[in-house]
Enzyme design. Structure first.
Site, PDB file in Angstrom:
ATOM      1  N   TYR A 103      69.015  22.199 171.835  1.00 35.20           N
ATOM      2  CA  TYR A 103      69.348  21.566 170.371  1.00 35.20           C
ATOM      3  C   TYR A 103      70.846  21.875 170.258  1.00 35.20           C
ATOM      4  O   TYR A 103      71.880  20.984 169.874  1.00 35.20           O
ATOM      5  CB  TYR A 103      68.679  22.240 169.362  1.00 35.20           C
ATOM      6  CG  TYR A 103      68.739  21.531 167.795  1.00 35.20           C
ATOM      7  CD1 TYR A 103      68.503  20.224 167.401  1.00 35.20           C
ATOM      8  CD2 TYR A 103      69.598  22.601 167.330  1.00 35.20           C
ATOM      9  CE1 TYR A 103      68.874  19.762 166.159  1.00 35.20           C
ATOM     10  CE2 TYR A 103      70.084  21.812 165.850  1.00 35.20           C
ATOM     11  CZ  TYR A 103      69.645  20.654 165.241  1.00 35.20           C
ATOM     12  OH  TYR A 103      69.894  20.283 163.959  1.00 35.20           O
TER      13      TYR A 103
ATOM     14  N   SER B 117      75.381  19.794 163.598  1.00 37.91           N
ATOM     15  CA  SER B 117      74.625  20.929 162.942  1.00 37.91           C
ATOM     16  C   SER B 117      75.679  21.979 162.783  1.00 37.91           C
ATOM     17  O   SER B 117      76.906  21.994 163.650  1.00 37.91           O
ATOM     18  CB  SER B 117      73.471  21.138 163.685  1.00 37.91           C
ATOM     19  OG  SER B 117      72.770  22.462 163.314  1.00 37.91           O
TER      20      SER B 117
HETATM   21  P1  NAD Z   1      63.766  14.740 159.810  1.00 41.89           P
HETATM   22  O1  NAD Z   1      63.081  15.191 160.965  1.00 41.89           O
HETATM   23  O2  NAD Z   1      63.444  14.830 158.400  1.00 41.89           O
HETATM   24  O3  NAD Z   1      64.533  13.363 160.048  1.00 41.89           O
HETATM   25  C1  NAD Z   1      65.166  12.882 161.447  1.00 41.89           C
HETATM   26  C2  NAD Z   1      64.578  11.271 161.585  1.00 41.89           C
HETATM   27  O4  NAD Z   1      64.880  11.049 162.706  1.00 41.89           O
HETATM   28  C3  NAD Z   1      62.875  11.236 161.416  1.00 41.89           C
HETATM   29  O5  NAD Z   1      62.886  10.082 160.587  1.00 41.89           O
HETATM   30  C4  NAD Z   1      62.617  10.972 162.914  1.00 41.89           C
HETATM   31  O6  NAD Z   1      61.684   9.816 162.997  1.00 41.89           O
HETATM   32  C5  NAD Z   1      63.905  10.305 163.492  1.00 41.89           C
HETATM   33  N1  NAD Z   1      64.087  10.110 164.831  1.00 41.89           N
HETATM   34  C6  NAD Z   1      63.749  11.001 165.947  1.00 41.89           C
HETATM   35  N2  NAD Z   1      63.663  10.915 167.088  1.00 41.89           N
HETATM   36  C7  NAD Z   1      64.321   9.393 166.780  1.00 41.89           C
HETATM   37  C8  NAD Z   1      64.497   8.605 167.926  1.00 41.89           C
HETATM   38  N3  NAD Z   1      64.430   8.810 169.177  1.00 41.89           N
HETATM   39  N4  NAD Z   1      65.212   7.498 167.427  1.00 41.89           N
HETATM   40  C9  NAD Z   1      65.144   7.097 166.031  1.00 41.89           C
HETATM   41  N5  NAD Z   1      64.675   8.028 165.197  1.00 41.89           N
HETATM   42  C10 NAD Z   1      64.218   9.216 165.607  1.00 41.89           C
HETATM   43  O7  NAD Z   1      65.174  15.561 159.905  1.00 41.89           O
HETATM   44  P2  NAD Z   1      66.644  15.951 158.899  1.00 41.89           P
HETATM   45  O8  NAD Z   1      66.494  17.269 158.606  1.00 41.89           O
HETATM   46  O9  NAD Z   1      66.734  14.785 157.951  1.00 41.89           O
HETATM   47  O10 NAD Z   1      67.597  15.512 160.361  1.00 41.89           O
HETATM   48  C11 NAD Z   1      68.683  14.533 160.135  1.00 41.89           C
HETATM   49  C12 NAD Z   1      69.766  15.117 161.077  1.00 41.89           C
HETATM   50  O11 NAD Z   1      70.072  16.311 160.567  1.00 41.89           O
HETATM   51  C13 NAD Z   1      69.293  15.478 162.434  1.00 41.89           C
HETATM   52  O12 NAD Z   1      70.200  15.101 163.416  1.00 41.89           O
HETATM   53  C14 NAD Z   1      69.306  17.003 162.475  1.00 41.89           C
HETATM   54  O13 NAD Z   1      69.493  17.654 163.770  1.00 41.89           O
HETATM   55  C15 NAD Z   1      70.494  17.150 161.623  1.00 41.89           C
HETATM   56  N6  NAD Z   1      70.392  18.485 161.031  1.00 41.89           N
HETATM   57  C16 NAD Z   1      69.338  18.967 160.019  1.00 41.89           C
HETATM   58  C17 NAD Z   1      69.217  20.401 159.606  1.00 41.89           C
HETATM   59  C18 NAD Z   1      68.272  20.716 158.521  1.00 41.89           C
HETATM   60  O14 NAD Z   1      68.222  21.923 158.328  1.00 41.89           O
HETATM   61  N7  NAD Z   1      67.095  19.836 158.228  1.00 41.89           N
HETATM   62  C19 NAD Z   1      70.196  21.159 159.805  1.00 41.89           C
HETATM   63  C20 NAD Z   1      71.416  20.953 160.679  1.00 41.89           C
HETATM   64  C21 NAD Z   1      71.325  19.339 161.460  1.00 41.89           C
END
Ligand code: NAD
Length: 254
Positions: free
Chosen positions: A152, A139
Site C-alpha cells: 500500500y 495517502s
Molecule cells: P472505500 O473502500 O470506501 O472506497 C474505495 C472504492 O474503490 C470502493 O468503492 C471500491 O469498490 C473501489 N475499487 C476497489 N478496487 C477497484 C478497482 N480495481 N477498480 C475500480 N474501483 C475499485 O475507501 P475510501 O476510504 O473511500 O478510499 C478512497 C481512496 O482514498 C483510496 O485510494 C484510498 O487508498 C485513499 N485513502 C483512504 C484513507 C482512509 O482512511 N479511508 C486514507 C488515505 C487514503
C-alpha cells in the site's frame, strides 16, 4: 470561484466512501459526473441518487478497455471531459514478512497502474479540450513510512511520484495534476481499524478527530476547479494535522 459549472468529471471508486462523496459534491457544484467502480449495485445507486448529472459505468481501473469506455461515456453523454479523480484503491495491512509477492503486486496494480492507465486515457481528450485537472488520491502513507503497509505504502509513494511526472509532461497543455494525501478518514475501507468519526475521538492528530469523506471531497473540488488554476505538481495532506508533527497529549493551559 469554487464552481464546477459546465465541467465533466470521471471519478473512480465512486460507489462508496470518499469517491461517492466527491461525486455528490461535484454535482452540487454544477459538474456532470461519470462514476466508475467495480461495485456496480452501489455505484448505480449513488448515480441514481445524484440524478441526471450522473452516470455510472463499470470501471475496473486495471482494465484499459474499460477506461476507454468511461472516457467515451463522458464525451458522448456529457460532451466533454475536464476532470479525472483517480480515487479507487484498496488497503491491505500486514508486515512485509507476511505479504506475498502476489498481494504486493495486485495492490500496485490497482492503486498505481490504475491511475497510470487513467492518465493515459484522459490525456488526448483533455489536450483537445485545451486543459483539465487530474487529482490523484494518495495517502499519508505516501508522505511518510507507516509500518505494515508495504504494498500500500509503495503504491501511494509511487502515485505521488507519478503525479509530479504527469504534471511536468502535461502542464504545457493546461492540464494540472496534483496529489491528495488523506489521513484516517471514516469510510468502509478503515471500518474496525480506525477510530469512528466524532469530536475528540482521535487524540493523536491536531484537530482531535477522524476525517470525514466530505473533508477530502472539499479539497478535491478545490483542486478540480479554477480556484486552484496555478497549482500543479503539488501534494496536499488532508489529515487533521497528523503529518504536521506530534499532537500534545494534554492541551496546555497557558
Ligand atoms: P472505500 O473502500 O470506501 O472506497 C474505495 C472504492 O474503490 C470502493 O468503492 C471500491 O469498490 C473501489 N475499487 C476497489 N478496487 C477497484 C478497482 N480495481 N477498480 C475500480 N474501483 C475499485 O475507501 P475510501 O476510504 O473511500 O478510499 C478512497 C481512496 O482514498 C483510496 O485510494 C484510498 O487508498 C485513499 N485513502 C483512504 C484513507 C482512509 O482512511 N479511508 C486514507 C488515505 C487514503
Amino acid at each position: 470561484m469554487l464552481t464546477l459549472e459546465g465541467r465533466t468529471a470521471v471519478i473512480t471508486g465512486a460507489a462508496r466512501g470518499q469517491g461517492a462523496e466527491t461525486a455528490r459534491l461535484f454535482a452540487r457544484l454544477g459538474a456532470r459526473v461519470v462514476l466508475g467502480d467495480i461495485r456496480d449495485d452501489l455505484g448505480e445507486t449513488v448515480a441514481a441518487e445524484i440524478g441526471d448529472a450522473a452516470l455510472y459505468t463499470p470501471l475496473d481501473v486495471t482494465d484499459e478497455s474499460r477506461w476507454a469506455a468511461a472516457v467515451d461515456i463522458a464525451l458522448d453523454a456529457f460532451g466533454g471531459l475536464d476532470i479525472l479523480v483517480n480515487n479507487a484503491g484498496i488497503f491491505r495491512s500486514m508486515p512485509l514478512r507476511d505479504e506475498s509477492p502476489e498481494a504486493f503486486e495486485s495492490t500496485l496494480r490497482i492503486n498505481l497502474v490504475g491511475p497510470f492507465l487513467g492518465i493515459r486515457a484522459v490525456r488526448e481528450p483533455m489536450i483537445r479540450a485545451g486543459g483539465g485537472s487530474i487529482v490523484n488520491i494518495s495517502s499519508i502513507a505516501g508522505l511518510t513510512g507507516i509500518a505494515r503497509t508495504g504494498g500500500y505504502g509503495a503504491s501511494k509513494w509511487g502515485l505521488r511520484g507519478l503525479t509530479k511526472v504527469a504534471a511536468l509532461e502535461l502542464g504545457e497543455y493546461g492540464i494540472r495534476v496534483n496529489s491528495v494525501h488523506p489521513g484516517i478518514i471514516d469510510t468502509p475501507m478503515v471500518e474496525g481499524i480506525a477510530p469512528p468519526a466524532g469530536p475528540g475521538n482521535h487524540p493523536g492528530v491536531a484537530l482531535r478527530r477522524t476525517g470525514l469523506p466530505q473533508d477530502v471531497a472539499g479539497l478535491v473540488a478545490f483542486l478540480a476547479s479554477d480556484a486552484s488554476a496555478y497549482l500543479t505538481g503539488a501534494e496536499i495532506a488532508v489529515d487533521g494535522g497528523s503529518t504536521a508533527g506530534r499532537a500534545p497529549a494534554v492541551t496546555p493551559t497557558a
